[in-house]
Design a protein around this motif. Sequence first.
Motif, PDB file in Angstrom:
ATOM      1  N   LYS A   1       0.829  -1.198   0.000  1.00  0.00           N
ATOM      2  CA  LYS A   1       0.000   0.000   0.000  1.00  0.00           C
ATOM      3  C   LYS A   1       0.868   1.254   0.000  1.00  0.00           C
ATOM      4  N   HIS A   2       0.286   2.373  -0.414  1.00  0.00           N
ATOM      5  CA  HIS A   2       0.968   3.651  -0.288  1.00  0.00           C
ATOM      6  C   HIS A   2       1.045   4.045   1.188  1.00  0.00           C
ATOM      7  N   GLU A   3       2.122   4.703   1.547  1.00  0.00           N
ATOM      8  CA  GLU A   3       2.263   5.185   2.920  1.00  0.00           C
ATOM      9  C   GLU A   3       1.344   6.393   3.111  1.00  0.00           C
ATOM     10  N   SER A   4       0.422   6.277   4.046  1.00  0.00           N
ATOM     11  CA  SER A   4      -0.475   7.400   4.332  1.00  0.00           C
ATOM     12  C   SER A   4      -1.174   7.126   5.655  1.00  0.00           C
ATOM     13  N   ASP A   5      -1.257   8.112   6.498  1.00  0.00           N
ATOM     14  CA  ASP A   5      -1.877   7.934   7.814  1.00  0.00           C
ATOM     15  C   ASP A   5      -3.380   8.181   7.701  1.00  0.00           C
ATOM     16  N   VAL A   6      -4.136   7.118   7.451  1.00  0.00           N
ATOM     17  CA  VAL A   6      -5.581   7.274   7.248  1.00  0.00           C
ATOM     18  C   VAL A   6      -6.309   7.595   8.553  1.00  0.00           C
TER      19      VAL A   6
ATOM     20  N   ALA B   1      -7.559  -0.004  -4.415  1.00  0.00           N
ATOM     21  CA  ALA B   1      -8.448  -0.667  -5.374  1.00  0.00           C
ATOM     22  C   ALA B   1      -7.638  -1.400  -6.435  1.00  0.00           C
ATOM     23  N   MET B   2      -6.546  -0.794  -6.873  1.00  0.00           N
ATOM     24  CA  MET B   2      -5.699  -1.422  -7.892  1.00  0.00           C
ATOM     25  C   MET B   2      -5.016  -2.680  -7.343  1.00  0.00           C
ATOM     26  N   LEU B   3      -4.578  -2.633  -6.085  1.00  0.00           N
ATOM     27  CA  LEU B   3      -3.987  -3.812  -5.467  1.00  0.00           C
ATOM     28  C   LEU B   3      -5.017  -4.930  -5.356  1.00  0.00           C
ATOM     29  N   THR B   4      -6.231  -4.565  -4.990  1.00  0.00           N
ATOM     30  CA  THR B   4      -7.305  -5.556  -4.894  1.00  0.00           C
ATOM     31  C   THR B   4      -7.557  -6.210  -6.242  1.00  0.00           C
ATOM     32  N   LEU B   5      -7.580  -5.406  -7.297  1.00  0.00           N
ATOM     33  CA  LEU B   5      -7.764  -5.940  -8.653  1.00  0.00           C
ATOM     34  C   LEU B   5      -6.626  -6.900  -9.013  1.00  0.00           C
ATOM     35  N   LYS B   6      -5.397  -6.499  -8.747  1.00  0.00           N
ATOM     36  CA  LYS B   6      -4.250  -7.345  -9.104  1.00  0.00           C
ATOM     37  C   LYS B   6      -4.252  -8.654  -8.320  1.00  0.00           C
ATOM     38  N   LEU B   7      -4.631  -8.589  -7.041  1.00  0.00           N
ATOM     39  CA  LEU B   7      -4.716  -9.813  -6.252  1.00  0.00           C
ATOM     40  C   LEU B   7      -5.818 -10.725  -6.781  1.00  0.00           C
ATOM     41  N   ALA B   8      -6.960 -10.126  -7.130  1.00  0.00           N
ATOM     42  CA  ALA B   8      -8.061 -10.917  -7.685  1.00  0.00           C
ATOM     43  C   ALA B   8      -7.628 -11.604  -8.978  1.00  0.00           C
ATOM     44  N   GLU B   9      -6.931 -10.868  -9.823  1.00  0.00           N
ATOM     45  CA  GLU B   9      -6.460 -11.439 -11.086  1.00  0.00           C
ATOM     46  C   GLU B   9      -5.454 -12.564 -10.846  1.00  0.00           C
ATOM     47  N   LYS B  10      -4.592 -12.378  -9.862  1.00  0.00           N
ATOM     48  CA  LYS B  10      -3.557 -13.384  -9.582  1.00  0.00           C
ATOM     49  C   LYS B  10      -4.157 -14.656  -8.982  1.00  0.00           C
ATOM     50  N   LEU B  11      -5.145 -14.491  -8.113  1.00  0.00           N
ATOM     51  CA  LEU B  11      -5.717 -15.642  -7.412  1.00  0.00           C
ATOM     52  C   LEU B  11      -6.892 -16.271  -8.150  1.00  0.00           C
ATOM     53  N   LEU B  12      -7.402 -15.592  -9.174  1.00  0.00           N
ATOM     54  CA  LEU B  12      -8.567 -16.104  -9.899  1.00  0.00           C
ATOM     55  C   LEU B  12      -8.356 -17.512 -10.460  1.00  0.00           C
ATOM     56  N   PRO B  13      -7.197 -17.827 -11.063  1.00  0.00           N
ATOM     57  CA  PRO B  13      -7.025 -19.204 -11.557  1.00  0.00           C
ATOM     58  C   PRO B  13      -7.222 -20.259 -10.466  1.00  0.00           C
ATOM     59  N   ASN B  14      -6.732 -19.986  -9.249  1.00  0.00           N
ATOM     60  CA  ASN B  14      -6.915 -20.928  -8.148  1.00  0.00           C
ATOM     61  C   ASN B  14      -8.378 -21.058  -7.777  1.00  0.00           C
ATOM     62  N   LEU B  15      -9.066 -19.926  -7.711  1.00  0.00           N
ATOM     63  CA  LEU B  15     -10.476 -19.917  -7.364  1.00  0.00           C
ATOM     64  C   LEU B  15     -11.299 -20.685  -8.403  1.00  0.00           C
ATOM     65  N   ILE B  16     -10.981 -20.452  -9.673  1.00  0.00           N
ATOM     66  CA  ILE B  16     -11.690 -21.142 -10.754  1.00  0.00           C
ATOM     67  C   ILE B  16     -11.457 -22.643 -10.675  1.00  0.00           C
ATOM     68  N   GLU B  17     -10.228 -23.051 -10.408  1.00  0.00           N
ATOM     69  CA  GLU B  17      -9.927 -24.485 -10.350  1.00  0.00           C
ATOM     70  C   GLU B  17     -10.632 -25.154  -9.184  1.00  0.00           C
TER      71      GLU B  17
END
Length: 813
Positions: free
Chosen positions: A331-336, A360-376
């Motif tokens: 994540k970006h460094e930021s004090d939320v 949101a972009m990290l979430t998308l990239k994780l979803a794309e990376k893990l999608l093959p496992n989820l599909i299988e």
Amino acid sequence: MTGFTFYPIEATYRIIDGKAVIFLIGRSGEGGHVIVADNTFPPYFYIKLKVQRESTVLMKRLLDFKLEDEKGGAFFTHIEPITKIYLGKKIDLLKAHTNLPGSVPKLREEVRKMDEVEDIFEYDIPFAKRYLIDKGITMLHAYTVEAVPFSYPSRVPCFMLSSISPGEGNRESLNILAFDIETYSPHGRVMVPEEHPIIMLAVSGKSVSKVITWKRFKTERKDIEFVESEAALLEHFFRLIESQRPDIIATYNGDGFDFPYIITRAKKHKIPLDIGLDHSEIIKNKAGQVEIVGMPHIDVYRFVKRIVRGNLQTQSYKLDAVAKELLGEGKHESDVSVLYKAWDEEQGLEQYCAYNLHDAMLTLKLAEKLLPNLIEFSRIVGQPLFDVNRMGFSQLIEWFLFKQALAENQLMPNKPSYRETRDRMRRSFVGGYVFQPTPGLYENILMFDFRSLYPTIISSHNIGPDTLSSLPPTVDALPVPLDDAKIFFVQERRSFLAKQIDDLISRRIRVKEMMKESPNPFLDARQNSLKLLANSFYGYLGFIQARFYNFDVGRSVTAYGRHYITMVIEKAQAAGFKVIYSDTDSIFIGLEEKKREDALRFVRQINETLPGVMELEYEGNFKAALFVPTRGNEGGAKKKYALLDEKDRIIIKGFETVRRNWSIIAKEVQREVISILLRTKNAKEATAYAQEIIEKLRKHMIPKDQVIIFTQLTKDIEGYESKGPHVKVAMRMKERGIPVSGGSIIQYIICQGAGSIGERAKFPDEVIENEYDAEYYINNQIVPSVDRLLAVFGVDPATLAESKSQSKLESFF
């Protein structure tokens, strides 16, 4: 009649004209969303009679039976006699079809009461899941469909099914839309959705990447879009979903945070939530899962926490930690925690927009990376992505067994009743064998473990409830190696469970062969999914809620496990190797005067004696290994060690670094001390480092955010008799109107002053930088985190907490 290629993504059902209609929702071969409906599949369950010859009379009685209600009543539409295999034996049953899915739970209770009935089966399977099992529908596989258009209030074309047959290929490219929200949160991590608005919402997908916010400020960024209010933000988000119409909506903890917050705020503004493809609303079901018809919500956090975590080095499942490990970026460094102040003061909002969008972009990239496992996993167990996303391994195994049971005409056992569950909880059996280590730092050690120990034992010894016997099946049959029971497993027929493990293992071997010729992420995901399922079988058998739970089966598996690991230990010692540690399925050996080739030769000799598919494998060579003593005991601690591998990576097992209720500084100190000891073997350097941190704590040079302790409430505040510091802080939060309940993560700092620890525990926002109680953190966090590590080298823990001036004074005298 229309014919087309169809890729199903999810399944649900609707009641139309008093009849249950399955809705398969997916993409056509041309790419657009479609709904394929089937009104020919009836709900049903099975009935076993005490005396089978009474079946004809009971069938007529059941067909005449009806429970009246305002919706048309519950009744049986058709009953037929069938034969199935139940735990190795053929049994006669009645297959009882009902008018509606909702009639099954009503009618089953009436059937239970009938004197002729011995038991009922498979009455608790959700209707859409039952359809997928019986029809053999696999998500995202190509099907050839013959259907006619039919009218239904939907955003996409609807067809009534005439026929469906498997085609060639799979749909593997899915349109994913990920989003993340930021809220106005003056209470830090404690959110109050009824009061505090959503101030930013970021979306990221194939054709869109932007942040929507409703406070204007000057910016050159083109990916920030301003609207007039929170209500406008939500309406814009819903319109964007409609225009994008993704296959999947991805979040990171969307079930637990983003979607419930959106639902609450939308209801406050009276904004319709009917964004489903059939105009249905976003709903949060009884299990706390957020559903959107036609666009499955994939909560990446759930999948990581339930399934992926076993393959992760990180012990944190926060977005930052998981993204760093899987994507190589965090994540970006930021004090939320001070975002609300920036919002009020209208300062620095652009950096928070960037932060929001990056999440949101990290979430998308994780979803794309893990999608093959989820599909299988979805393909293997035969259930939709939405459901598989939220399943643990025991659920995955159970749905896999449902799928396989149909193919083999097996009847699935029922889930245990409350009484059965209580009885199961009262019994326990011995688990794996542990060879206790001698505390110390060891060099040049090798690790071996049994490949999938328990699954291969089940396969090699044909273990299962359907092959269990108290009598020897043959004259020369050997019993399970148990001291208190004579248990055998027949060999002339394959157990249902052993066959499924065989199938998973053989399929994985075939996939790995395919990967040699044509490697791709989906094949890798498939072989990994098959491996994880096979390895989860024993855990499922020991799960007290499992349909196939059996006490004698469970203890037989672990008995064989102890037998084989102790055999390896004894043979290793006899061959001149030093056994350092062993736990259940693994063994660490020191080479002493021997070479690595000697150890590998020894393992080959062991494998020649093992039955079936059992195999001892080489796992790695470690430059150093550190085993610590148990507290208050000279013996070595079990399941607690640190390793330095040949690539100079540190692997930590069982230490406080993996626990949540230690402060950040305590975890960092422990991690660094382990690193120094493994890499340099210099206890003086490690001690000096710990003492330096202790001195900085005394001088309050360590910032307060490093001493925050995070502890989870395991139940509601009212349920605690003893009020620990996290409970005391939670009570004060509640007094301030901040909602807390069981499951909430409470953060606090122990401060200086009079009173108990609980009375001195404060919420971080209440604490100034030099207010924390340094001596508390030194004596209750820092010293306990490293004392056993340094004790291995003879360092007295009492010397750690001494101040430098005190040490110098003592040395003077």
